[in-house]
Design a protein around this motif. Structure first.
Motif, mmCIF file in Angstrom:
data_model
loop_
_atom_site.group_PDB
_atom_site.id
_atom_site.type_symbol
_atom_site.label_atom_id
_atom_site.label_comp_id
_atom_site.label_asym_id
_atom_site.label_seq_id
_atom_site.Cartn_x
_atom_site.Cartn_y
_atom_site.Cartn_z
ATOM 1 N N CYS A 184 74.321 110.781 -1.536
ATOM 2 C CA CYS A 184 73.791 112.035 -1.781
ATOM 3 C C CYS A 184 72.533 112.522 -1.080
ATOM 4 C CB CYS A 184 73.478 112.467 -3.424
ATOM 5 S SG CYS A 184 72.239 111.673 -4.183
ATOM 6 N N LYS A 185 72.426 113.707 -0.880
ATOM 7 C CA LYS A 185 71.439 113.930 0.019
ATOM 8 C C LYS A 185 69.855 113.941 -0.882
ATOM 9 C CE LYS A 185 73.884 117.676 1.955
ATOM 10 N NZ LYS A 185 74.135 119.344 2.198
ATOM 11 N N GLU A 186 68.885 113.764 0.100
ATOM 12 C CA GLU A 186 67.391 113.305 -0.637
ATOM 13 C C GLU A 186 67.153 114.187 -1.686
ATOM 14 O OE1 GLU A 186 62.953 112.232 0.581
ATOM 15 O OE2 GLU A 186 64.461 112.030 2.059
ATOM 16 N N GLU A 187 67.628 115.627 -1.535
ATOM 17 C CA GLU A 187 66.912 116.854 -2.514
ATOM 18 C C GLU A 187 67.937 116.681 -3.729
ATOM 19 O OE1 GLU A 187 69.354 118.658 0.825
ATOM 20 O OE2 GLU A 187 67.570 117.390 0.882
ATOM 21 N N GLU A 188 69.094 115.921 -3.723
ATOM 22 C CA GLU A 188 70.035 115.846 -4.933
ATOM 23 C C GLU A 188 69.665 114.889 -5.783
ATOM 24 O OE1 GLU A 188 73.870 116.075 -3.155
ATOM 25 O OE2 GLU A 188 73.872 117.972 -2.531
ATOM 26 N N THR A 229 70.962 108.779 -8.727
ATOM 27 C CA THR A 229 71.444 108.845 -7.040
ATOM 28 C C THR A 229 72.933 108.611 -6.965
ATOM 29 O OG1 THR A 229 69.111 108.273 -6.490
ATOM 30 C CG2 THR A 229 71.225 107.789 -4.835
ATOM 31 N N THR A 230 73.561 109.290 -6.406
ATOM 32 C CA THR A 230 75.205 109.156 -6.299
ATOM 33 C C THR A 230 75.350 108.596 -5.077
ATOM 34 O OG1 THR A 230 75.594 110.747 -8.026
ATOM 35 C CG2 THR A 230 77.451 110.120 -6.366
ATOM 36 N N ILE A 231 75.962 107.137 -5.131
ATOM 37 C CA ILE A 231 76.726 106.632 -3.801
ATOM 38 C C ILE A 231 78.436 106.813 -3.997
ATOM 39 C CG2 ILE A 231 77.009 104.459 -2.572
ATOM 40 C CD1 ILE A 231 74.056 104.017 -3.325
ATOM 41 N N THR A 232 79.079 107.425 -3.109
ATOM 42 C CA THR A 232 80.384 107.186 -3.061
ATOM 43 C C THR A 232 80.861 106.098 -2.280
ATOM 44 O OG1 THR A 232 80.669 109.056 -1.391
ATOM 45 C CG2 THR A 232 80.523 109.694 -3.687
ATOM 46 N N ARG A 233 82.062 105.237 -2.637
ATOM 47 C CA ARG A 233 82.506 104.355 -2.235
ATOM 48 C C ARG A 233 83.985 104.398 -2.195
ATOM 49 N NH1 ARG A 233 81.504 98.101 -4.346
ATOM 50 N NH2 ARG A 233 82.484 99.407 -6.170
ATOM 51 N N LYS A 234 84.480 104.392 -1.058
ATOM 52 C CA LYS A 234 86.141 104.154 -0.883
ATOM 53 C C LYS A 234 86.480 102.868 -0.332
ATOM 54 C CE LYS A 234 89.829 106.899 1.167
ATOM 55 N NZ LYS A 234 90.410 107.904 2.006
ATOM 56 N N ILE A 235 87.379 102.258 -0.736
ATOM 57 C CA ILE A 235 87.792 101.052 -0.301
ATOM 58 C C ILE A 235 89.170 101.115 0.000
ATOM 59 C CG2 ILE A 235 87.881 98.590 -0.692
ATOM 60 C CD1 ILE A 235 85.729 98.988 -2.773
ATOM 61 N N GLU A 236 89.521 100.744 1.439
ATOM 62 C CA GLU A 236 90.984 100.471 1.815
ATOM 63 C C GLU A 236 91.189 99.353 2.065
ATOM 64 O OE1 GLU A 236 91.489 103.550 4.962
ATOM 65 O OE2 GLU A 236 90.369 104.934 4.087
#
Length: 133
Positions: free
Chosen positions: A82-86, A91-98
């Motif tokens: 996520c953006k620093e101001e968010e 803190t949110t990290i999105t992770r997509k695994i293929e």
């Protein structure tokens, strides 16, 4: 990850934000984009954090798949933070695994469970204490 202590040394001289990062005989650069006054000659610190999580995730999955003889060909981990101001208390990290390869749905589901067993994932999902001297 190894059972030994992991260390890194960073050095920044007067060359704006391009930072040398040394660890176990390896060198990488961290930097900021030109729009922030950097030289854009290395990944941003946030990108290095995501790279740590992504590479650890892929390596953990690969180790498991190899050990269990799962016919997994490739692993792609797509990450964003996520953006620093968010950022606040969370803190949110999105992770997509293929995955590619001739794997069953059951194997695919098991590999997704194994992804959360990566040491960097465990580290980032627990409280972190930083002591500075």
């Amino acid at each position: 990850m190894s059972n030994s202590v992991i260390t890194a040394i960073t050095e920044l001289d007067q060359s704006r934000y391009k930072t040398k990062v040394f660890s176990d005989g390896h060198l990488v650069y961290a930097d900021e984009p030109e729009s922030l006054g950097g030289t854009n000659e290395g990944m941003t610190p946030g990108a290095l954090l995501l790279a740590s999580l992504g590479s650890c995730t892929a390596i953990t999955i690969r180790m498991y798949a190899d050990r269990k003889e799962i016919p997994l060909e490739t692993i792609k981990v797509d990450l964003a933070i996520c953006k620093e101001e968010e950022m606040s208390k969370e803190t949110t990290i999105t992770r997509k695994i293929e995955f590619t390869g001739d794997i069953t749905q059951e194997q695919r589901e098991r590999l997704m469970v194994i992804a959360d067993k990566c040491p960097i994932h465990k580290l980032l999902t627990n409280p972190i204490k930083i002591t500075t001297t």
